[in-house]
Structures are given as structure tokens and as C-alpha cells.
Motif scaffolding. Sequence first.
Motif, mmCIF file in Angstrom:
data_model
loop_
_atom_site.group_PDB
_atom_site.id
_atom_site.type_symbol
_atom_site.label_atom_id
_atom_site.label_comp_id
_atom_site.label_asym_id
_atom_site.label_seq_id
_atom_site.Cartn_x
_atom_site.Cartn_y
_atom_site.Cartn_z
ATOM 1 N N SER A 1 0.845 -1.191 0.000
ATOM 2 C CA SER A 1 0.000 0.000 0.000
ATOM 3 C C SER A 1 0.881 1.241 0.000
ATOM 4 C CB SER A 1 -0.911 0.018 1.234
ATOM 5 O OG SER A 1 -0.146 -0.032 2.417
ATOM 6 N N ALA A 2 0.397 2.297 -0.635
ATOM 7 C CA ALA A 2 1.171 3.532 -0.736
ATOM 8 C C ALA A 2 1.074 4.331 0.557
ATOM 9 C CB ALA A 2 0.669 4.357 -1.916
ATOM 10 N N PHE A 3 2.178 4.990 0.902
ATOM 11 C CA PHE A 3 2.201 5.847 2.084
ATOM 12 C C PHE A 3 1.973 7.290 1.669
ATOM 13 C CE2 PHE A 3 5.244 2.401 3.358
ATOM 14 C CZ PHE A 3 4.433 1.815 4.312
ATOM 15 N N ASN B 1 11.137 -0.796 14.829
ATOM 16 C CA ASN B 1 9.881 -1.035 14.116
ATOM 17 C C ASN B 1 9.163 0.290 13.899
ATOM 18 O OD1 ASN B 1 10.105 -3.915 14.050
ATOM 19 N ND2 ASN B 1 9.491 -3.984 16.196
ATOM 20 N N VAL B 2 8.982 0.631 12.636
ATOM 21 C CA VAL B 2 8.272 1.858 12.285
ATOM 22 C C VAL B 2 7.047 1.465 11.477
ATOM 23 C CG1 VAL B 2 8.451 4.128 11.219
ATOM 24 C CG2 VAL B 2 10.494 3.041 12.158
ATOM 25 N N SER B 3 5.907 1.974 11.882
ATOM 26 C CA SER B 3 4.672 1.665 11.164
ATOM 27 C C SER B 3 3.942 2.950 10.821
ATOM 28 C CB SER B 3 3.771 0.747 11.990
ATOM 29 O OG SER B 3 3.402 1.383 13.200
ATOM 30 N N VAL B 4 3.312 2.944 9.659
ATOM 31 C CA VAL B 4 2.523 4.074 9.188
ATOM 32 C C VAL B 4 1.092 3.595 9.032
ATOM 33 C CG1 VAL B 4 2.234 5.808 7.382
ATOM 34 C CG2 VAL B 4 4.533 5.025 8.002
ATOM 35 N N ASN B 5 0.238 4.045 9.934
ATOM 36 C CA ASN B 5 -1.165 3.622 9.935
ATOM 37 C C ASN B 5 -1.287 2.104 9.962
ATOM 38 O OD1 ASN B 5 -2.061 6.287 9.848
ATOM 39 N ND2 ASN B 5 -2.105 6.332 7.601
ATOM 40 N N GLY B 6 -0.421 1.463 10.754
ATOM 41 C CA GLY B 6 -0.488 0.013 10.905
ATOM 42 C C GLY B 6 0.328 -0.765 9.903
ATOM 43 N N ASP B 7 0.819 -0.128 8.849
ATOM 44 C CA ASP B 7 1.647 -0.806 7.848
ATOM 45 C C ASP B 7 3.124 -0.561 8.152
ATOM 46 O OD1 ASP B 7 -0.557 -1.738 6.440
ATOM 47 O OD2 ASP B 7 -0.721 0.130 5.283
ATOM 48 N N ALA B 8 3.924 -1.626 8.090
ATOM 49 C CA ALA B 8 5.336 -1.534 8.436
ATOM 50 C C ALA B 8 6.098 -0.692 7.414
ATOM 51 C CB ALA B 8 5.945 -2.931 8.529
ATOM 52 N N LEU B 9 6.950 0.178 7.930
ATOM 53 C CA LEU B 9 7.846 0.971 7.087
ATOM 54 C C LEU B 9 9.240 0.362 7.246
ATOM 55 C CD1 LEU B 9 8.097 3.588 5.300
ATOM 56 C CD2 LEU B 9 8.827 4.746 7.401
ATOM 57 N N ALA C 1 12.199 19.478 9.393
ATOM 58 C CA ALA C 1 11.433 19.094 8.199
ATOM 59 C C ALA C 1 11.549 17.597 7.969
ATOM 60 C CB ALA C 1 11.935 19.854 6.972
ATOM 61 N N ILE C 2 10.488 17.034 7.399
ATOM 62 C CA ILE C 2 10.477 15.647 6.935
ATOM 63 C C ILE C 2 9.855 15.641 5.545
ATOM 64 C CG2 ILE C 2 9.624 13.307 7.296
ATOM 65 C CD1 ILE C 2 9.578 13.798 10.263
ATOM 66 N N LYS C 3 10.648 15.284 4.541
ATOM 67 C CA LYS C 3 10.167 15.251 3.164
ATOM 68 C C LYS C 3 10.128 13.806 2.676
ATOM 69 C CE LYS C 3 11.853 19.881 1.983
ATOM 70 N NZ LYS C 3 12.678 20.680 1.048
ATOM 71 N N TYR C 4 9.111 13.517 1.894
ATOM 72 C CA TYR C 4 8.900 12.141 1.434
ATOM 73 C C TYR C 4 8.688 12.120 -0.065
ATOM 74 C CZ TYR C 4 6.827 7.472 1.069
ATOM 75 O OH TYR C 4 6.546 6.180 0.718
ATOM 76 N N ASP C 5 9.590 11.447 -0.756
ATOM 77 C CA ASP C 5 9.483 11.218 -2.199
ATOM 78 C C ASP C 5 9.777 9.741 -2.415
ATOM 79 O OD1 ASP C 5 9.286 11.393 -4.924
ATOM 80 O OD2 ASP C 5 11.233 12.382 -5.215
ATOM 81 N N PRO C 6 8.731 8.889 -2.406
ATOM 82 C CA PRO C 6 8.920 7.430 -2.368
ATOM 83 C C PRO C 6 9.984 6.938 -3.348
ATOM 84 C CG PRO C 6 6.596 8.009 -2.476
ATOM 85 C CD PRO C 6 7.353 9.268 -2.667
ATOM 86 N N PRO C 7 10.899 6.073 -2.853
ATOM 87 C CA PRO C 7 10.981 5.543 -1.483
ATOM 88 C C PRO C 7 11.932 6.333 -0.580
ATOM 89 C CG PRO C 7 12.482 4.348 -2.890
ATOM 90 C CD PRO C 7 11.844 5.390 -3.771
ATOM 91 N N LEU C 8 12.316 7.545 -0.977
ATOM 92 C CA LEU C 8 13.277 8.346 -0.221
ATOM 93 C C LEU C 8 12.578 9.204 0.831
ATOM 94 C CD1 LEU C 8 16.199 9.429 0.154
ATOM 95 C CD2 LEU C 8 15.636 11.163 -1.564
ATOM 96 N N ILE C 9 13.141 9.191 2.044
ATOM 97 C CA ILE C 9 12.664 10.034 3.141
ATOM 98 C C ILE C 9 13.836 10.883 3.624
ATOM 99 C CG2 ILE C 9 11.626 10.091 5.435
ATOM 100 C CD1 ILE C 9 10.470 7.337 4.895
ATOM 101 N N GLN C 10 13.633 12.179 3.719
ATOM 102 C CA GLN C 10 14.662 13.099 4.191
ATOM 103 C C GLN C 10 14.196 13.756 5.489
ATOM 104 O OE1 GLN C 10 14.836 15.413 0.485
ATOM 105 N NE2 GLN C 10 16.962 14.741 0.241
ATOM 106 N N ILE C 11 15.053 13.685 6.507
ATOM 107 C CA ILE C 11 14.742 14.255 7.813
ATOM 108 C C ILE C 11 15.827 15.266 8.157
ATOM 109 C CG2 ILE C 11 14.291 13.758 10.243
ATOM 110 C CD1 ILE C 11 13.767 10.838 9.404
ATOM 111 N N ARG C 12 15.432 16.466 8.526
ATOM 112 C CA ARG C 12 16.401 17.496 8.923
ATOM 113 C C ARG C 12 16.191 17.851 10.381
ATOM 114 N NH1 ARG C 12 16.453 23.526 6.599
ATOM 115 N NH2 ARG C 12 15.196 23.850 8.459
ATOM 116 N N LEU C 13 17.240 17.645 11.166
ATOM 117 C CA LEU C 13 17.225 18.006 12.577
ATOM 118 C C LEU C 13 18.002 19.308 12.757
ATOM 119 C CD1 LEU C 13 17.964 14.512 14.194
ATOM 120 C CD2 LEU C 13 15.765 15.489 13.501
#
Length: 309
Positions: free
Chosen positions: A151-153, A227-235, A179-191
Amino acid sequence: MEPLFGVVLGLILAVASPAHNSCTCATNKWAVCAQDSPGNCTCRLAGSDHPVDCSTLTSKCFLMKAEMMPLKEKRLWRPPHGVSDSDGIYNPDCEDSGAFKARQCNQSSSCWCVNTAGVRRTERGGRSLNCSELVRTRWIYIELTHKRSSSAFHAPDVAKALTQLFESRYKLHPKYIAAIKYDPPLIQIRLDQNKKPRWDVDIADVAYYFEKDFNNDSVFHSNSKLNVSVNGDALAIEKLWIYYVDEKPPEFCMRQLAAGISAVVTVVVLTAGIGIAVLLLLRWLRTRTYKKFECKEMREIKAPSLELP
């Protein structure tokens, strides 16, 4: 009386066992804990006298120092003649607060300057190397990719799940997640953490804990997998990259940069020279072939004029 004594002893051990097991450090599996009084559990860093606050993350410097402790000091047993591969690993110098000292050295007397994340920001030098200050790592960029899912996130759901993860597992205040940017399947997190109050965790410690979780070497006592899940689906995280950006640019010597530029220039000049030589050779061969062809045609034209009528 003996059976009764055995029952009483068993009850005492049963009651004491949970208390003993509860004397552990949830956020640091390398911490050595002892029950010094009922309800009071004291934990210290393995191989040192530094106390460990188990309600938050342990500093990266202290964790690296704990990882450097010999196996016999961290474990109750090791196989005979067992050795550990420690080539290229150094034992960091830490302040009492857990911060890295600005200058780090290894056993071969090679020294270098680091930032607050313990990452080298200068060339290596001798013991005379001077590191005037500990430069703060203000930004940390985390890039990761996840495996394909049935399923798509959605980007807001991914950002929410990761924010909750960093807040609950790593005790990081959401204000430091810029910021958290999402361009499937890449996720970028800036702290982003310009100044750190004493009661907040450092983003460098968060990044180190996260990296250890990704490598299945969790620092947490439970050693639970990430374990990371998005709306119950494993990431399912597949790859991870971490970049550190300091308040001041690194101070690497220009000699290496100059050497690299010289190498590039040399390659370009040689390539251009070879290309010109090939062009000249092709041109010479083409001219020679043309002259031979021209001479042949002239002979064929002149040959009939020699015949008698």
C-alpha cells in the motif's frame, strides 16, 4: 522444619528476583547497575565511574567509550584466546558532561579536531595539534529509503509516524525536527538544534541511537529491533545515510584539495592531448590516402594518351 525452611527461602528468592532484574538501564545496555538500597538502583558507565541517567539517552562519546571496553569487562565470559578486531578504532576523550573533547587522538599519537557529534573536521596531526574550540553540529540530515510496500504511504502520515518515533523512542522534542520530506521511497529528515538546553537530548546522540537501531545493534537494554509503522503498515527501512553540518565549515588543508585539482587537470590535459594526437593522425592518414587515390586517377587518365591511333 527443613521443608518449611525451603519454602520460605524460595519465597524470599522469588520476591528478590524481580527487584534484582528491575535494576537495569533501559536506555543503555552497557551500563552497569547495582541495587544499593531498596528501591534505589544506581547505574554507571561500563569501565568508568561516570553515572548514567537512564531516563534519557547516553551521550555518544560515552557510548563509544563503552564500546571500546575489552570484552572481559563487558561480558561475564568469552571464549579462550578470543580476540576482537579493533583496528582503526580509537577510545574517545570525553568531558565529565559527556561531550567530546575538541581534540581526539589514537594510540599512534595521531590527533584531529572533532565537532560535537565526534566527527573529524580537520586533517590528522601530531600531539602538538591545537583545537581551540568544540564546534557545534547544528544540523543533521538523515536520508533513508524503505522497501516497497503493498500500500502507498502518504507524506503527512510518514512525517507523523517518524515524529512520534523520535519523540517517544529517542526523547527528542518535536521542535528540533525542522522538516520531513517524502518522495517514495526516499525520506529526508532534517534536525536543527542551534543551542541545546541541559535537559534536552542532543541531536547527535539521537542520530547515533537511530543508526545503531538500523544496524540491529540497539543501545537500549531490551535490544528491541527498530519497528516503524505508518497507519499500521510496516515501514521497512532499507538504507540509511547521515550527514553532519557544523556551525563553521571544516578546516581541511587545501593541499589535498590542490592535489585533487592537479590530478583532475592532469587527466584533462592528457585526454585533450591524446584527442588532438588522434585527430592529427586521422587527418594525416586521410591526406595520404587522398594523395594516393589522386595519383592513381592521374595515371589512369594519362594511360590512354600513350596509345597510337
